[in-house]
Design an enzyme around this catalytic site. Structure first.
Site, mmCIF file in Angstrom:
data_model
loop_
_atom_site.group_PDB
_atom_site.id
_atom_site.type_symbol
_atom_site.label_atom_id
_atom_site.label_comp_id
_atom_site.label_asym_id
_atom_site.label_seq_id
_atom_site.Cartn_x
_atom_site.Cartn_y
_atom_site.Cartn_z
ATOM 1 N N GLU A 16 4.921 -9.814 16.126
ATOM 2 C CA GLU A 16 3.557 -10.171 15.725
ATOM 3 C C GLU A 16 2.687 -10.122 16.978
ATOM 4 O O GLU A 16 2.995 -10.751 17.984
ATOM 5 C CB GLU A 16 3.561 -11.594 15.137
ATOM 6 C CG GLU A 16 2.195 -12.082 14.687
ATOM 7 C CD GLU A 16 2.212 -13.562 14.246
ATOM 8 O OE1 GLU A 16 3.307 -14.141 14.086
ATOM 9 O OE2 GLU A 16 1.116 -14.119 14.082
ATOM 10 N N ASP A 65 -5.679 -21.980 16.969
ATOM 11 C CA ASP A 65 -4.696 -21.985 18.042
ATOM 12 C C ASP A 65 -4.828 -23.164 18.984
ATOM 13 O O ASP A 65 -5.921 -23.626 19.289
ATOM 14 C CB ASP A 65 -4.808 -20.681 18.843
ATOM 15 C CG ASP A 65 -4.232 -19.509 18.067
ATOM 16 O OD1 ASP A 65 -3.048 -19.584 17.696
ATOM 17 O OD2 ASP A 65 -4.969 -18.532 17.808
#
Lengths: 397, 275
Positions: free
Chosen positions: B55, B66
């Site tokens: 990924e 994040d």
């Protein structure tokens, strides 16, 4: 057509762009808000606090000296600076904290730029007995030291944000990260008409008290509607609040963005003037970004306008040409800041000084029969230190 | 059963692994951290050492899903001049040398700016197999999903512990590739412990999905990977890899350390199978 639609779209703009983890929370909020909006008990409680605690209605003041000085249209000031806590932000913050309490949330978080929304939220949380944390960029904490102290006095925790440009954009990102982490017990009070649906419509609704009062007051004083309404636009909540009740009338609506050091310098925050539609912080709207979709650094002397995005309804009003969007520089805002202090004895917030700078430029070109209303969204005590720093404290002003 | 015409390279790897009684390990790198040349080497190393799927994070200026590790990596990658066109070019170079499935994780705005049609065409010809968009919920995803599905790129949906049952059904109905289950309420980043209640949550997802189910967010050690793999078909490890890359950035030991870490994770997830 009623906007937004059921998914929060103002034609192309708005919507909901956020992590799946938060989707159930915004759907729950949407339901709770629409229920509260038509619940007489909620509305009565809100109007009680707006009247007895915030001090509404705020005056619509005819600025005679300023009108004479500029030599054109009659200028009225909607005195949102006279609200408790010194800006329009309390209208929304108080309403959302009431909603949070009604939803059974125990903890309130908010982002703040200039600190006005942070102070308003901390105030409402203190009043209603909820725990409160405010996210603020380190650069803004430096620029708005006094407001940081005020929030702490009110019992809120101020969380410094040191990522990115350390301003409003980064404080908002950090607040969203906290929200996704503590979504089960936390209510996020967004301070402007931005973010995912239902925030843009909810914040607008809570701020329309400004426009509704203005409408009644100007009819009472002048027997007619104004020709023009001017408000500054960062995220755009004070502008939406005063514009909205006039959308169907023959009244020019003008939003003033921050041109910073100049539109051609790249150091500005004029999203509607220079941006391209994109997604930041949960909704699709005009956005200052580069060719690869990275959000651009922005600048304004006013911490409250220092934001690369803008509320989606403003994007819609721009495209449909119902409102006009212009910009003024830091320098012009500083001049207007001093002008209002000298002529009317009112020190405006630097944000509001942007709206005043526009009329300083334009009022002289209008006839004496015309009427302009400026939304004086906040008072400038918080900015005195910044302005002294720029002008030199003992200097000729 | 997954319809045969939807059995892409990503779902195919899960299927092969399950035949061999192995679990699928998905390794995340932030593309362009510290530079794209290094990312290319990292992807090839990962594929050789047991990563079943890679990924690649497309760095974004405002990565709201994040935590600190990937935020910092994104900032470094952007400073190094990384952008989506360059990432696609790098993927095509990698694709010439490995068959490992590659999925991109991108926030919505860089894709929007690139244009969905051009993205689908170019990403497909470069060998991208799937796409994850962490800030694009079901309600807004139709246009992008149908555009990339036409080019055989799978839109991999995220589901969260907060997703209610009915909503879960609608999300799973639109899935391709695999189902990315977020393990916790929060942002990406290493955690001391895996959140409680995961087995029940994964059972709920598995019951309704014909696609493989993988768990991500907060999984950073062999022990956590082994435990997670015992509950589902695959495990995603991101921030721990990003931290490792950051601490050996510029060092000759970088690839060796990353190899060792991934090798350990692969062994751990497969142990979950035989346990």
């Amino acid at each position: 057509m009623v906007l937004p639609d059921s998914e929060g779209h103002f034609k192309d703009y708005g919507g909901r762009f956020l992590a799946e983890t938060l989707m159930p929370a915004v759907l729950e909020l949407e339901k709770a808000y629409f229920k509260a909006r038509s619940d007489p008990e909620f509305l009565n409680t809100l109007s009680f606090y707006l009247r007895e605690y915030v001090g509404r209605p705020t005056p619509l003041y005819y600025a005679d000296q300023l009108t004479r000085k500029l030599g054109g249209a009659k200028i009225y000031l909607k005195r949102e600076d006279l609200n408790h806590t010194g800006a329009h932000k309390i209208n929304n913050a108080l309403a959302q904290v009431l909603l949070a309490r009604r939803m059974g949330k125990k903890r309130i978080i908010a982002e703040t730029g200039a600190g006005q929304h942070g102070v308003a939220t901390a105030t409402a949380a203190a009043l209603l007995g909820l725990k409160c944390e405010i996210f603020m960029g380190e650069e803004d904490m430096r620029r708005q030291e006094l407001n940081v102290f005020r929030m702490r006095l009110l019992g809120a925790e101020v969380v410094p944000v040191s990522t990115g440009s350390r301003t409003l954009k980064d404080a908002t990102s950090e607040a969203i990260r906290d929200w996704v982490t503590n979504v089960n017990d936390t209510y996020y009070v967004i301070g402007s008409v931005v973010g995912p649906h239902p925030y843009p419509v909810m914040v607008r609704d809570f701020q329309t008290v400004i426009g509704r009062e203005t409408r009644e007051q100007i009819i009472e004083k002048e027997g007619r509607l104004p020709d023009c309404i001017v408000a500054c636009v960062g995220g755009g909540s004070n502008a939406m609040g005063i514009f909205y009740p006039f959308l169907d009338d023959d009244v020019r609506l003008i939003g003033v963005e921050a041109a910073g050091r100049g539109l051609d310098t790249g150091e500005h925050a004029a999203s509607l003037t220079k941006g391209i539609p994109g997604v930041l912080h949960g909704s699709y709207s005009y956005l200052l970004q580069d060719e690869f979709g990275q959000v651009s650094p922005v600048h304004s002397i006013s911490a409250g306008l220092d934001y690369p995005g803008v509320g989606p309804e403003h994007s819609y009003l721009k495209d449909s040409k119902r409102a006009e969007y212009v910009s003024v520089t830091d320098r012009e805002a500083l001049d207007a800041f001093q002008l209002l202090a000298r002529t009317e004895g009112i020190i405006p917030a630097l944000e509001s000084a942007h709206a005043l700078a526009y009329i300083k430029r334009e009022a002289g070109n209008m006839s004496k029969e015309e009427i302009i209303i400026v939304n004086l969204s906040g008072r400038g005590d918080k900015d005195v230190q910044t302005v002294a720093g720029v002008l030199g404290s003992g200097a000729h002003i | 059963m997954i319809p045969a015409e939807h059995l892409d390279r990503v779902a195919g790897v899960f299927k092969e692994n399950s035949k061999r009684r192995e679990k699928t390990l998905i390794i995340y790198f932030c593309a362009g951290d510290p530079d794209l040349e290094t990312t290319k080497k990292l992807v090839l190393t990962a594929a050789a050492e047991g990563a079943d799927v890679v990924e690649l994070g497309v760095p974004f200026s405002d990565p709201i899903a994040d935590g600190p590790a990937i935020q910092a990596a994104s900032t470094r990658a952007l400073k190094a001049g990384t952008n989506l066109p360059k990432i696609l070019e790098m993927v095509s170079e990698v694709r010439a040398r490995t068959e490992v499935p590659i999925i991109l994780m991108s926030y919505y705005n860089p894709l929007l700016r690139f244009g969905f049609d051009s993205f689908a065409v170019q990403a497909s010809s470069c060998g991208v197999d799937g796409l994850i968009v962490p800030d694009l919920p079901l309600e807004e995803s139709e246009e992008l999903r149908s555009t990339i599905h036409k080019k055989n790129i799978s839109m991999i949906p995220l589901v969260a512990p907060t997703t209610p049952q009915k909503r879960l059904g609608s999300i799973l109905a639109s899935a391709r590739g695999f189902i990315y289950c977020v393990s916790l309420t929060g942002v990406t980043g290493a955690r001391k412990n895996i959140a409680p209640g995961i087995p029940q949550y994964l059972t709920r997802v598995k019951k309704q999905s014909s696609y493989p189910v993988a768990l991500g967010f907060g999984i950073s050690t062999n022990e956590q990977a082994r435990e997670a793999a015992s509950w589902c078909d695959g495990v995603i490890v991101g921030s721990a890899v990003v931290n490792l890359v950051a601490s050996y950035s510029g060092s000759q030991d970088l690839l060796r350390e990353v190899s060792r870490f991934i090798g350990g994770l692969k062994k751990a997830v497969n142990e979950a199978c035989s346990a």
